[in-house]
Design a protein around this motif. Structure first.
Motif: not given
Length: 99
Positions: A37-44
């Motif tokens: 929440l609040g971050e614009h990074i997606l981790h796979v």
């Protein structure tokens, strides 16, 4: 937030109406997509908890495809084929192939 996904044959993972690339050897694998929440990074993340891709998130439902190199750095094509690729800004999205 974490959600399980299956990597497509094209080495893409769907999330919130967009597609994000992963290394091609992961086609068909189960992975976890993690955002905070609040971050614009997606981790796979793999089942072994290795982070195999990171992307700046596209707006939900945009139908965007985000690509990156295996080392986590997206490269932009250059107009001169003798010039090596340069790093792309995080907002760069590879254009869809024509025809």
């Amino acid at each position: 937030m974490e959600q399980s996904r299956t990597v497509s044959p094209q080495a893409l993972v769907s999330f919130a109406g967009n597609f994000y690339s992963v290394p091609p050897g992961l086609a068909g694998a189960q992975v976890t997509v993690r955002t905070r929440l609040g971050e614009h990074i997606l981790h796979v993340i793999t089942a072994g908890r290795a982070i195999v891709a990171q992307h700046h998130r596209a707006p939900d439902g945009a139908g965007s495809r985000r690509y990156q190199q295996l080392r986590g750095e997206a490269t932009c094509p250059t107009s001169n084929s003798t010039t090596p690729p340069r790093l792309c800004p995080a907002s760069w999205t590879r254009p869809e192939p024509s025809g």
